[in-house]
Enzyme design. Sequence first.
Site, PDB file in Angstrom:
ATOM      1  CD1 TRP A   1      36.537  51.024  37.750  1.00 43.29           C
ATOM      2  CD2 TRP A   1      35.325  49.145  37.611  1.00 43.29           C
ATOM      3  NE1 TRP A   1      37.014  50.144  38.693  1.00 43.29           N
ATOM      4  CE2 TRP A   1      36.283  48.990  38.635  1.00 43.29           C
ATOM      5  CE3 TRP A   1      34.465  48.079  37.338  1.00 43.29           C
ATOM      6  CZ2 TRP A   1      36.391  47.810  39.389  1.00 43.29           C
ATOM      7  CZ3 TRP A   1      34.571  46.916  38.084  1.00 43.29           C
ATOM      8  CH2 TRP A   1      35.523  46.788  39.099  1.00 43.29           C
TER       9      TRP A   1
ATOM     10  CG  ASP B   1      30.036  53.293  37.199  1.00 38.07           C
ATOM     11  OD1 ASP B   1      29.812  53.642  38.379  1.00 38.07           O
ATOM     12  OD2 ASP B   1      30.735  52.300  36.903  1.00 38.07           O
TER      13      ASP B   1
ATOM     14  CE  LYS C   1      33.657  51.686  44.227  1.00 45.86           C
ATOM     15  NZ  LYS C   1      34.903  51.022  44.458  1.00 45.86           N
TER      16      LYS C   1
HETATM   17  N1  PMP Z   1      32.145  50.949  38.621  1.00 45.45           N
HETATM   18  C1  PMP Z   1      33.144  51.545  39.295  1.00 45.45           C
HETATM   19  C2  PMP Z   1      33.513  52.945  38.922  1.00 45.45           C
HETATM   20  C3  PMP Z   1      33.791  50.885  40.320  1.00 45.45           C
HETATM   21  O1  PMP Z   1      34.789  51.478  40.993  1.00 45.45           O
HETATM   22  C4  PMP Z   1      33.392  49.564  40.662  1.00 45.45           C
HETATM   23  C5  PMP Z   1      34.026  48.787  41.790  1.00 45.45           C
HETATM   24  N2  PMP Z   1      35.243  49.182  42.215  1.00 45.45           N
HETATM   25  C6  PMP Z   1      32.370  48.968  39.921  1.00 45.45           C
HETATM   26  C7  PMP Z   1      31.758  49.696  38.920  1.00 45.45           C
HETATM   27  C8  PMP Z   1      31.891  47.580  40.225  1.00 45.45           C
HETATM   28  O2  PMP Z   1      31.214  47.594  41.426  1.00 45.45           O
HETATM   29  P1  PMP Z   1      30.672  46.284  42.124  1.00 45.45           P
HETATM   30  O3  PMP Z   1      31.865  45.517  42.587  1.00 45.45           O
HETATM   31  O4  PMP Z   1      29.835  46.810  43.227  1.00 45.45           O
HETATM   32  O5  PMP Z   1      29.890  45.524  41.125  1.00 45.45           O
END
Ligand code: PMP
Length: 366
Positions: A101, A178, A202
């Site tokens: 991520w 994040d 989550k």
């Molecule tokens: N950052 C993290 C730490 C994630 O776990 C995720 C999704 N699993 C995201 C960003 C992306 O999130 P989204 O699908 O809501 O754009």
Amino acid sequence: MTRVFNFSAGPAALPEPVLRQAAEEMLDWHGAGCGVMEMSHRGKEFTSIVERAEADFRALLAIPDEYRVLFLQGGATQQFAQIPMNLLVGGSADYLVTGTWSKKAYSEAKHLAAALGGAARLAGSTEADGFARLLRADELDLDPNARYLHLCTNETIHGVELRESSQLPPTDAPLVADMSSHILSRPVDVRRYGLIYAGAQKNIGPSGLVIVIVREDLLGRAAPVTPTIMDYRVMADNGSMLNTPATYAIYIAGLVFQWLRAQGGLAAVEANAIAKAQLLYGCLDSSAFYDNRVERSSRSRMNIPFLLRDDSLDEAFLAGAKEAGLTQLKGHKSVGGMRASLYNAMPLAGVQALVDYMRDFSARNG
Ligand code: PMP
């Protein structure tokens, strides 16, 4: 009706009392004669819902007054773009890469940097070590003039978590974090950060919603090219309602916040998270059948990847788990193996059931 123990990394299990309340209020919210999905976002009913949601969220995280809370759309991924658009202009930002991520966030910043008249720098990466740990202070290459430093404090796929303020990089640049996959799992010192963001699916509520906590002084710096709807200053000035917000998702998030407060707030939530994680790591560590490759001091409480040392048993493990009512344990396709996500809505009984199943499976197949 049988509800399973759902170990999905997201969209993930929601607290059952929240779902029951939402079901009860689906057709008629508090005598309004319609449900939350059907009401105007500018009416007094929805205004009361969003104000309560923000107040509860602020109380849970003890968010200081000089921070704004924004309820935005586009998920955390949209923030990968929105952050550089708002904060990078004419300068350089540092990125720490500790898993999938944060790597995606860095890559989006690089993609946009030239158009924004700025630059994105890699200030440290654990990729060569398979993203199995946090960065050490002596590995960092920090720019003292960085506009901000971006990091992901819980890597959902690799199961690496930064919890202690002492593990944060020593920089005067505003930290942009994040926290999608561990927000609300423990108290956080918000003042250590310039901006915190988290996708909802989550520990908060339905997907699509993303919450941004941003310090006032970081508003109003967006690059001229920034679309109006992506400008934090504009969104803050309009109470996150420049356009129609994700009303139902905000409502569910609000119910989740009430549920967390009723449990005693984040100190109580953290105690549960510790108990659940210890139970599963205890099982992994006491077994030669299973393996977890994350360095101990970097282990996540929320997302626990593990391997069967004999991967030819993976399919049988997953099939047996499903039969036992334990679902969504397959690891992310990029890393294989298994992953158990133990977000706030997962009860200790669910983790106990998983551990019982794992011990039984290893005894039968070891
Ligand atoms: N950052 C993290 C730490 C994630 O776990 C995720 C999704 N699993 C995201 C960003 C992306 O999130 P989204 O699908 O809501 O754009």
